[in-house]
Design a protein around this motif. Structure first.
Motif, mmCIF file in Angstrom:
data_model
loop_
_atom_site.group_PDB
_atom_site.id
_atom_site.type_symbol
_atom_site.label_atom_id
_atom_site.label_comp_id
_atom_site.label_asym_id
_atom_site.label_seq_id
_atom_site.Cartn_x
_atom_site.Cartn_y
_atom_site.Cartn_z
ATOM 1 N N HIS A 192 0.885 -1.171 0.000
ATOM 2 C CA HIS A 192 0.000 0.000 0.000
ATOM 3 C C HIS A 192 0.919 1.215 0.000
ATOM 4 C CE1 HIS A 192 -3.281 2.707 0.740
ATOM 5 N NE2 HIS A 192 -2.867 3.032 1.944
ATOM 6 N N THR A 193 1.329 1.607 -1.205
ATOM 7 C CA THR A 193 2.382 2.603 -1.351
ATOM 8 C C THR A 193 1.935 3.708 -2.299
ATOM 9 O OG1 THR A 193 3.433 1.538 -3.251
ATOM 10 C CG2 THR A 193 4.097 0.777 -1.057
ATOM 11 N N MET A 194 2.709 4.797 -2.309
ATOM 12 C CA MET A 194 2.423 5.893 -3.235
ATOM 13 C C MET A 194 2.702 5.496 -4.678
ATOM 14 S SD MET A 194 2.337 7.602 -0.316
ATOM 15 C CE MET A 194 3.981 7.767 0.341
ATOM 16 N N ALA A 195 3.847 4.841 -4.893
ATOM 17 C CA ALA A 195 4.265 4.590 -6.282
ATOM 18 C C ALA A 195 5.013 3.274 -6.442
ATOM 19 C CB ALA A 195 5.131 5.739 -6.770
ATOM 20 N N GLY A 196 4.725 2.292 -5.571
ATOM 21 C CA GLY A 196 5.295 0.973 -5.795
ATOM 22 C C GLY A 196 6.257 0.482 -4.735
ATOM 23 N N GLN A 197 7.027 1.373 -4.142
ATOM 24 C CA GLN A 197 8.009 0.953 -3.148
ATOM 25 C C GLN A 197 7.602 1.447 -1.756
ATOM 26 O OE1 GLN A 197 10.237 -1.140 -3.615
ATOM 27 N NE2 GLN A 197 10.591 -1.160 -5.806
ATOM 28 N N PRO A 198 7.911 0.669 -0.712
ATOM 29 C CA PRO A 198 7.635 1.130 0.653
ATOM 30 C C PRO A 198 8.493 2.336 1.003
ATOM 31 C CG PRO A 198 8.953 -0.870 0.700
ATOM 32 C CD PRO A 198 8.548 -0.667 -0.725
ATOM 33 N N ILE A 199 8.025 3.120 1.961
ATOM 34 C CA ILE A 199 8.748 4.320 2.363
ATOM 35 C C ILE A 199 9.179 4.214 3.814
ATOM 36 C CG2 ILE A 199 7.431 5.721 0.727
ATOM 37 C CD1 ILE A 199 6.029 6.928 3.279
ATOM 38 N N SER A 200 10.107 5.075 4.201
ATOM 39 C CA SER A 200 10.474 5.225 5.606
ATOM 40 C C SER A 200 9.503 6.202 6.253
ATOM 41 C CB SER A 200 11.902 5.749 5.734
ATOM 42 O OG SER A 200 12.135 6.241 7.040
ATOM 43 N N LEU A 201 8.722 5.712 7.201
ATOM 44 C CA LEU A 201 7.798 6.587 7.921
ATOM 45 C C LEU A 201 8.561 7.570 8.802
ATOM 46 C CD1 LEU A 201 5.144 3.923 8.993
ATOM 47 C CD2 LEU A 201 5.052 5.465 7.024
ATOM 48 N N ALA A 202 9.662 7.116 9.386
ATOM 49 C CA ALA A 202 10.429 7.978 10.287
ATOM 50 C C ALA A 202 11.056 9.144 9.538
ATOM 51 C CB ALA A 202 11.499 7.164 10.998
ATOM 52 N N ALA A 203 11.639 8.871 8.367
ATOM 53 C CA ALA A 203 12.301 9.940 7.615
ATOM 54 C C ALA A 203 11.312 10.960 7.084
ATOM 55 C CB ALA A 203 13.101 9.339 6.465
ATOM 56 N N SER A 204 10.030 10.589 7.002
ATOM 57 C CA SER A 204 9.000 11.489 6.501
ATOM 58 C C SER A 204 8.285 12.243 7.614
ATOM 59 C CB SER A 204 7.973 10.694 5.692
ATOM 60 O OG SER A 204 8.591 10.011 4.625
#
Length: 338
Positions: A192-204
């Protein structure tokens, strides 16, 4: 405090062989200053956003694509909603030309929505562009992609391919984290991602967010660089990267490829298979499989059969010319229930 990404001058690179040997093989990020500053697209972008749009117009094939459109309140930071269930932007179908016109027309307009169009195959959407703006450091089978938009903040994520990212208009700030820092990045969902890859929640998240205590040590190990028009960044696969387009109008061309592929199969496929085959087994058994993976795959102490003559290595001999196909055939047989 972040460190600086090492850099070299693009004029010091002379062809694909040197690029592979000195830039790609070490698997470390590297800024290449002025690599594409001679491109006509870069020169058009330096003139003005409208000049850049006019330069692209003759190449435009009229293809439909999906753009991100965000309300003014998000300031170009495309992200989840507060519940992490949806997103804070909408996706709209439009042509590349319509998206580019909307981006240029709203520059300097107060309370205008932000628009972001990314990862568009150049040879499909802008046929002929890559001939006029050629990349001699890579083979002809590695096609470029284009990214256009207002000022934006793309959350820290990784790619499973190597990346050469070239700024053609505006400016970009890259903030990088080594793959080994993943435990302190607090990774979001993989499906469940913006554009295919997972993100770092902490860095955001805001600094010192109490939900992510391990990130404090990770933040101090980040690397960063500000890229100007004509500059490029070589980004090895799996390096986490936050990408901020910091000018009102921005354009980027990038190239994705697997520099070390021995065949059609991707390492990410192995990761997903290992998730279903190993991840929920008892801890003691997982330790055993970890030892086998280290011994046979990651090889921190060298080749697993170095104590035997080369002609006794069998399937553990060199992948080419025969062992890649033999191992792959065995895998496919096992996956079919053999």
């Amino acid at each position: 405090m972040t460190g600086a990404i090492p850099e070299i001058a693009g004029a010091d690179l002379h062809g694909a062989e040197q690029f592979r040997r000195e830039v790609v093989d070490p698997c470390r990020p590297l800024v290449i200053r002025g690599l594409v500053d001679h491109w006509p697209a870069v020169q058009a972008g330096l003139a003005s956003p409208r000049a850049f749009a006019d330069y692209l117009a003759p190449f435009d094939a009229g293809g439909q694509m999906e753009a991100f459109v965000g309300p003014p309140r998000i300031a170009g930071k495309y992200y989840y909603d507060d519940a992490l269930k949806g997103f804070n932007f909408e996706r709209r179908r439009m042509t590349l030309g319509a998206a580019l016109d909307a981006i240029v027309a709203s520059l300097g307009v107060a309370d205008a929505p932000s628009v972001y169009a990314g990862s568009l195959p150049v040879d499909d959407f802008l046929p002929g562009f890559s001939v006029r703006n050629a990349m001699p450091l890579l083979g002809p089978t590695i096609g470029p992609r284009i990214w256009l938009g207002h000022a934006s903040n793309v959350s820290s994520h990784y790619d499973t391919l190597d990346n050469l990212a070239c700024v053609v208009a505006g400016t970009r700030r890259f903030t990088l984290y080594s793959p080994e820092l993943i435990d302190g990045l607090y990774v979001g969902p993989i499906d469940h991602t913006m554009a295919g890859q997972p993100i770092s929640l902490a860095a955001s998240s805001p600094p010192d967010d109490a939900k992510y205590p391990k990130f404090a040590a990770v933040r101090d190990q980040a690397l960063s660089a500000q890229l100007q028009p004509g500059d490029a960044l070589y980004l090895p696969k799996l390096w986490w990267h936050q990408v901020e387009a910091t000018a009102p109008f921005n354009g980027l061309i990038n190239y994705w490829w697997d520099a070390f592929s021995a065949g059609p199969d991707q390492p990410y496929t192995s990761l997903l298979l290992a998730m279903i085959a190993i991840s929920e087994r008892p801890e003691a058994e997982r330790r055993g499989w970890r030892a086998l993976f280290d011994y046979y795959v990651f090889r921190p102490h060298g080749h697993p059969l170095a104590h035997l003559p080369d002609d006794s290595h069998g399937l553990l001999g060199p992948l080419k010319p025969d062992n890649y196909g033999r191992i792959r055939a065995r895998i496919m047989h096992l996956l079919r229930g053999g």
